[in-house]
Design a protein around this motif. Structure first.
Motif, PDB file in Angstrom:
ATOM      1  N   TYR A 130      38.799  38.705  38.213  1.00  0.00           N
ATOM      2  CA  TYR A 130      39.735  37.618  38.548  1.00  0.00           C
ATOM      3  C   TYR A 130      40.527  37.268  37.642  1.00  0.00           C
ATOM      4  O   TYR A 130      41.844  36.767  37.795  1.00  0.00           O
ATOM      5  CB  TYR A 130      38.686  36.354  38.638  1.00  0.00           C
ATOM      6  N   GLU A 131      40.761  37.873  36.303  1.00  0.00           N
ATOM      7  CA  GLU A 131      41.774  37.835  35.485  1.00  0.00           C
ATOM      8  C   GLU A 131      43.068  38.552  36.265  1.00  0.00           C
ATOM      9  O   GLU A 131      44.385  37.904  36.029  1.00  0.00           O
ATOM     10  CB  GLU A 131      41.514  38.529  34.211  1.00  0.00           C
ATOM     11  N   PHE A 132      42.841  39.462  36.899  1.00  0.00           N
ATOM     12  CA  PHE A 132      44.139  40.098  37.504  1.00  0.00           C
ATOM     13  C   PHE A 132      44.733  39.134  38.462  1.00  0.00           C
ATOM     14  O   PHE A 132      45.869  39.316  38.879  1.00  0.00           O
ATOM     15  CB  PHE A 132      43.454  41.313  38.425  1.00  0.00           C
ATOM     16  N   LEU A 133      43.996  38.250  39.190  1.00  0.00           N
ATOM     17  CA  LEU A 133      44.441  37.236  40.092  1.00  0.00           C
ATOM     18  C   LEU A 133      45.591  36.309  39.466  1.00  0.00           C
ATOM     19  O   LEU A 133      46.529  35.790  39.983  1.00  0.00           O
ATOM     20  CB  LEU A 133      43.454  36.549  40.838  1.00  0.00           C
ATOM     21  N   GLU A 134      45.150  35.925  38.005  1.00  0.00           N
ATOM     22  CA  GLU A 134      46.183  35.042  37.430  1.00  0.00           C
ATOM     23  C   GLU A 134      47.389  35.621  37.129  1.00  0.00           C
ATOM     24  O   GLU A 134      48.438  35.163  37.397  1.00  0.00           O
ATOM     25  CB  GLU A 134      45.404  34.438  36.346  1.00  0.00           C
ATOM     26  N   ASN A 135      47.380  37.024  36.919  1.00  0.00           N
ATOM     27  CA  ASN A 135      48.396  37.795  36.310  1.00  0.00           C
ATOM     28  C   ASN A 135      49.496  37.999  37.858  1.00  0.00           C
ATOM     29  O   ASN A 135      50.528  37.850  37.552  1.00  0.00           O
ATOM     30  CB  ASN A 135      48.172  39.036  35.781  1.00  0.00           C
ATOM     31  N   ARG A 136      48.711  37.877  38.818  1.00  0.00           N
ATOM     32  CA  ARG A 136      49.423  38.366  40.210  1.00  0.00           C
ATOM     33  C   ARG A 136      49.912  37.008  40.790  1.00  0.00           C
ATOM     34  O   ARG A 136      51.081  36.746  41.412  1.00  0.00           O
ATOM     35  CB  ARG A 136      48.438  39.189  41.111  1.00  0.00           C
ATOM     36  N   ILE A 192      42.000  37.998  49.458  1.00  0.00           N
ATOM     37  CA  ILE A 192      42.696  37.728  48.159  1.00  0.00           C
ATOM     38  C   ILE A 192      43.163  38.921  47.444  1.00  0.00           C
ATOM     39  O   ILE A 192      44.503  38.789  47.135  1.00  0.00           O
ATOM     40  CB  ILE A 192      42.250  36.647  47.593  1.00  0.00           C
ATOM     41  N   PHE A 193      42.449  39.605  47.116  1.00  0.00           N
ATOM     42  CA  PHE A 193      42.563  40.957  46.438  1.00  0.00           C
ATOM     43  C   PHE A 193      43.451  41.961  47.066  1.00  0.00           C
ATOM     44  O   PHE A 193      44.579  42.394  46.417  1.00  0.00           O
ATOM     45  CB  PHE A 193      41.344  41.620  45.903  1.00  0.00           C
ATOM     46  N   LEU A 194      43.514  41.910  48.249  1.00  0.00           N
ATOM     47  CA  LEU A 194      44.292  42.965  49.208  1.00  0.00           C
ATOM     48  C   LEU A 194      45.865  42.486  49.179  1.00  0.00           C
ATOM     49  O   LEU A 194      46.658  43.320  49.216  1.00  0.00           O
ATOM     50  CB  LEU A 194      43.684  43.120  50.517  1.00  0.00           C
ATOM     51  N   ILE A 195      45.643  41.107  49.341  1.00  0.00           N
ATOM     52  CA  ILE A 195      47.167  40.425  49.288  1.00  0.00           C
ATOM     53  C   ILE A 195      47.718  40.878  47.661  1.00  0.00           C
ATOM     54  O   ILE A 195      48.836  41.070  47.863  1.00  0.00           O
ATOM     55  CB  ILE A 195      46.946  38.975  49.435  1.00  0.00           C
ATOM     56  N   ALA A 196      46.930  40.671  46.592  1.00  0.00           N
ATOM     57  CA  ALA A 196      47.442  41.003  45.326  1.00  0.00           C
ATOM     58  C   ALA A 196      48.043  42.357  45.278  1.00  0.00           C
ATOM     59  O   ALA A 196      48.975  42.601  44.433  1.00  0.00           O
ATOM     60  CB  ALA A 196      46.365  40.490  44.552  1.00  0.00           C
ATOM     61  N   PHE A 197      47.134  43.357  45.784  1.00  0.00           N
ATOM     62  CA  PHE A 197      47.415  44.597  45.628  1.00  0.00           C
ATOM     63  C   PHE A 197      48.522  45.126  46.301  1.00  0.00           C
ATOM     64  O   PHE A 197      49.454  45.854  46.038  1.00  0.00           O
ATOM     65  CB  PHE A 197      46.288  45.465  45.986  1.00  0.00           C
ATOM     66  N   PHE A 198      48.774  44.851  47.651  1.00  0.00           N
ATOM     67  CA  PHE A 198      49.532  45.188  48.641  1.00  0.00           C
ATOM     68  C   PHE A 198      50.764  44.510  49.187  1.00  0.00           C
ATOM     69  O   PHE A 198      51.640  45.048  49.851  1.00  0.00           O
ATOM     70  CB  PHE A 198      48.718  45.819  49.694  1.00  0.00           C
ATOM     71  N   PRO A 241      41.784  51.925  38.539  1.00  0.00           N
ATOM     72  CA  PRO A 241      43.213  52.239  37.585  1.00  0.00           C
ATOM     73  C   PRO A 241      43.659  50.976  37.246  1.00  0.00           C
ATOM     74  O   PRO A 241      44.090  50.733  36.216  1.00  0.00           O
ATOM     75  CB  PRO A 241      43.839  52.998  38.427  1.00  0.00           C
ATOM     76  N   ILE A 242      43.790  49.815  38.365  1.00  0.00           N
ATOM     77  CA  ILE A 242      44.459  48.730  37.929  1.00  0.00           C
ATOM     78  C   ILE A 242      43.633  47.683  36.889  1.00  0.00           C
ATOM     79  O   ILE A 242      44.060  47.277  35.951  1.00  0.00           O
ATOM     80  CB  ILE A 242      44.720  47.692  39.147  1.00  0.00           C
ATOM     81  N   TYR A 243      42.155  47.697  37.040  1.00  0.00           N
ATOM     82  CA  TYR A 243      41.439  47.000  36.135  1.00  0.00           C
ATOM     83  C   TYR A 243      41.689  47.765  34.817  1.00  0.00           C
ATOM     84  O   TYR A 243      41.480  46.779  33.793  1.00  0.00           O
ATOM     85  CB  TYR A 243      40.040  47.103  36.626  1.00  0.00           C
ATOM     86  N   HIS A 244      41.490  48.897  34.664  1.00  0.00           N
ATOM     87  CA  HIS A 244      41.529  49.402  33.389  1.00  0.00           C
ATOM     88  C   HIS A 244      42.883  49.459  32.595  1.00  0.00           C
ATOM     89  O   HIS A 244      42.767  49.211  31.325  1.00  0.00           O
ATOM     90  CB  HIS A 244      40.991  51.025  33.601  1.00  0.00           C
ATOM     91  N   LYS A 245      43.871  49.490  33.377  1.00  0.00           N
ATOM     92  CA  LYS A 245      45.219  49.394  32.979  1.00  0.00           C
ATOM     93  C   LYS A 245      45.349  47.996  32.399  1.00  0.00           C
ATOM     94  O   LYS A 245      46.048  47.772  31.125  1.00  0.00           O
ATOM     95  CB  LYS A 245      46.295  49.650  34.159  1.00  0.00           C
ATOM     96  N   LEU A 246      44.912  46.947  33.123  1.00  0.00           N
ATOM     97  CA  LEU A 246      45.293  45.565  32.386  1.00  0.00           C
ATOM     98  C   LEU A 246      44.088  45.197  31.479  1.00  0.00           C
ATOM     99  O   LEU A 246      44.396  44.127  30.872  1.00  0.00           O
ATOM    100  CB  LEU A 246      45.040  44.730  33.772  1.00  0.00           C
ATOM    101  N   LYS A 247      43.142  45.956  31.204  1.00  0.00           N
ATOM    102  CA  LYS A 247      42.032  45.757  30.155  1.00  0.00           C
ATOM    103  C   LYS A 247      41.551  44.480  30.378  1.00  0.00           C
ATOM    104  O   LYS A 247      41.440  43.447  29.439  1.00  0.00           O
ATOM    105  CB  LYS A 247      42.747  45.885  28.915  1.00  0.00           C
ATOM    106  N   VAL A 248      41.179  44.067  31.417  1.00  0.00           N
ATOM    107  CA  VAL A 248      40.315  42.732  32.008  1.00  0.00           C
ATOM    108  C   VAL A 248      38.857  42.620  31.590  1.00  0.00           C
ATOM    109  O   VAL A 248      38.459  43.891  31.669  1.00  0.00           O
ATOM    110  CB  VAL A 248      40.852  42.373  33.546  1.00  0.00           C
ATOM    111  N   TYR A 249      38.491  41.459  31.385  1.00  0.00           N
ATOM    112  CA  TYR A 249      37.151  41.435  31.058  1.00  0.00           C
ATOM    113  C   TYR A 249      36.549  41.195  32.594  1.00  0.00           C
ATOM    114  O   TYR A 249      35.466  41.335  32.953  1.00  0.00           O
ATOM    115  CB  TYR A 249      36.871  40.117  30.331  1.00  0.00           C
ATOM    116  N   THR A 250      37.127  40.388  33.685  1.00  0.00           N
ATOM    117  CA  THR A 250      36.806  40.243  34.806  1.00  0.00           C
ATOM    118  C   THR A 250      37.629  40.559  35.819  1.00  0.00           C
ATOM    119  O   THR A 250      38.618  40.767  35.638  1.00  0.00           O
ATOM    120  CB  THR A 250      36.353  38.605  34.920  1.00  0.00           C
TER     121      THR A 250
END
Length: 574
Positions: free
Chosen positions: A104-110, A499-505, A93-102
């Motif tokens: 790791y794009e999410f990590l820069e946003n976070r 790293i991703f779990l920190i970003a999420f929670f 859901p997070i990847y689709h909501k942010l409309k990312v290509y990869t």
């Protein structure tokens, strides 16, 4: 190989390459090339995810793993279904909501750009290594068949994959993987049918399982808490869970497969499909290996399955010593066959005392055979330390080359090549995407056209294909290929997952703390691997490699929390 085998093999491979090129050439833009137009149905997503993980290494090494060590390896996958559920609920859901290509794009946003870049670089390192291994694996096979140099074969296989991956991008990978999975499963069911048909007439499937059980090949569950054991129930649902979460949730080669889904629901259904069928598929492949073991209880097997190693010994000063060992092995095989027949007869009359007596005799002969194989490896090592003594990866191919009828041999070789191509294509596709999107495009100072980045992605995909071929030419076996790939992943995946779990929670932790923690964690994990695993022979390690996933994930979270608290405390004092 006969002419018909060559026709089946080359026809299958050329069809896959031509079909992938024809169906997907002419991508319009980066979105179309990287995400395949985001129009994939759930079954395409599911098959693509499964085919990406099911590399040639799976079908080359897993039967050999079962032949030597039994079904216990299936515990490695016990954490996978739970990981699929977590990814469906949290990641997709997070990847689709942010409309990312990869991913790791999410990590820069976070966090920030440097954390995104670090995670991307860690991915490029481990997946670049793995891509080389997935090319190297089938080269071993064709080298055994043709006697060609593996380096030449690495180049041929790499070029076949590069052709349609560079031309069609993600969509080319997805559309070809459906055909590849069909070829793969058809071939494996054919192999299972053939090995069962080659058993003696009085050996049914049920009796074959009992024979395998008498030889300790059906010990599926191990509930021991020994951290040295590679595959236990607990390492599977902890280390295996964290490895699956990292692989399917943060590895771009997998994330890119379900980002092509037409909707969140299609992506989720595709992953659930994979979660439901992956463990049974691995169980079945291991079962094929166990049945190959039963087959060799009644038929001759070499003392070492690696033909190159055996040939080197036979041409060395140790040839007579090895020949003596082979004669002892032949004597053991005769005794083993008689013991197996005695055990089978005892099963027929259901005499408990005779069954146990025969079983004890079989186990004693097995101990002697294991010792003979160990001594054979020691002789091979004396000849040349660089020779590969571990022969797990050669067991299944030996069975194919020496027992499969004309025509079907070409099919089974096509299975392994199809698996290699499907997995390697996904890896090259992801490597090119990450390099372009997360590193090249993100650090461009001047505005560029979409066509410019589309071409850049193709060029980077081509470059990674060449790098993978070069690495394949320098690859060497470590225990066996399927474990080598999982070991490489385990060294990096836990850190990235953390790293991703920190970003999420854990929302209050900021980028600087995560960045420093990730670097420290990666150094620590590499040191732990070297001092507790790499320095020891298989079975003597101080730590099972699956635990690296859990340790890496827990350590980066702990250090990030610690560094963030220390930073905030220091700032508060100022």
């Amino acid at each position: 190989m006969e002419v018909i085998d060559w026709i089946v093999l080359t026809g299958t491979l050329l069809f896959i390459v031509a079909y992938g090129y024809w169906r997907t050439k002419g991508s319009k833009d980066v979105t179309d090339y990287v995400l395949g137009g985001k129009d994939a149905k759930w079954y395409t997503v599911g098959l693509s995810v499964m085919a990406t993980q099911a590399s040639a290494i799976t079908f080359l090494s897993t039967p050999g793993q079962a032949f030597h060590d039994g079904m216990g390896f299936v515990q490695f996958y016990f954490g996978l279904p739970l990981a699929m559920v977590i990814i469906c609920i949290v990641f997709i859901p997070i990847y689709h909501k942010l409309k990312v290509y990869t991913a790791y794009e999410f990590l820069e946003n976070r966090f920030d750009l440097k954390t995104r870049s670090l995670a991307a670089i860690l991915f490029l390192i481990q997946r670049g290594l793995a891509a080389g291994i997935t090319i190297y694996a089938p080269s071993i096979i064709l080298s055994a068949v043709l006697g060609w140099e593996t380096k030449t074969l690495n180049i041929i296989i790499g070029i076949l994959v590069i052709i349609y991956t560079v031309s069609g991008g993600t969509k080319a990978v997805s559309v070809t993987q459906k055909q590849q999975m069909f070829v793969i499963m058809t071939g494996m069911f054919t192999a299972f049918y053939l090995v069962m048909s080659y058993l003696p007439d009085d050996i049914s499937f049920g009796k074959a399982l009992k024979i395998a059980g008498a030889n300790d090949k059906l010990n599926i569950l191990d509930f021991s808490l020994n951290p040295k054991s590679r595959y236990t129930f607990w390492s599977g649902i902890t280390g295996g869970l964290f490895l699956a979460l990292a692989y399917f949730g943060t590895d771009q080669s997998q994330v890119q497969r379900y980002l092509t889904g037409k909707s969140v629901r299609e992506s989720q259904l595709g992953l659930i499909f994979n979660g439901l069928f992956k463990v049974p598929m691995q169980f079945f492949i291991l079962l094929v290996g166990v049945m190959v073991f039963v087959f060799y209880q009644y038929n001759h097997s070499p003392l070492n399955f690696n033909p190159a190693a055996v040939e080197a010994v036979e041409q060395s000063a140790y040839a007579e010593e090895y020949s003596t060992l082979e004669k002892q092995h032949l004597t053991l095989e005769k005794s083993k066959k008689m013991a197996q027949e005695r055990y089978s007869a005892a099963l027929d009359i259901k005499d408990y005392d005779l069954i146990m007596s025969a079983k004890k005799q079989i186990q004693e002969i097995n101990k002697q055979e294991i010792q003979s194989r160990k001594e054979a490896k020691e002789i091979i090592q004396k000849v040349d330390e660089d020779l590969e003594t571990n022969d797990k990866d050669y067991v299944f191919i030996h069975f194919i080359l020496n027992n499969i009828p004309t025509g079907l041999m070409g099919l089974l070789l096509a299975v392994i090549f199809s698996a290699a191509m499907s997995s390697t294509a996904s890896e090259l596709n992801a490597l090119g995407t990450i390099t372009t999107i997360d590193l090249f495009r993100r650090n461009q100072k001047e505005e560029q056209t979409d066509k410019y980045f589309l071409n850049a992605t193709k060029w980077f995909t081509l470059a990674w294909g060449i790098i993978a071929i070069l690495f394949a030419n320098f690859a060497s076996l470590l225990d066996n290929l399927i474990q080598l790939v999982n070991i490489i992943g385990s060294i990096f995946y836990g850190n990235v997952l953390g790293i991703f779990l920190i970003a999420f929670f854990i929302k209050f932790i900021r980028g600087n703390a995560v960045f420093v923690s990730a670097i420290v964690t990666q150094i620590v994990i590499i040191l732990v691997y070297y001092f507790a695993i790499h320095r020891y022979d298989a079975g003597d390690e101080k730590l099972g490699y699956l635990w690296l996933n859990f340790i890496g994930c827990a350590l980066v979270i702990f250090l990030a929390l610690l560094f963030e608290i220390l930073n905030r405390t220091r700032n508060a004092i100022k």
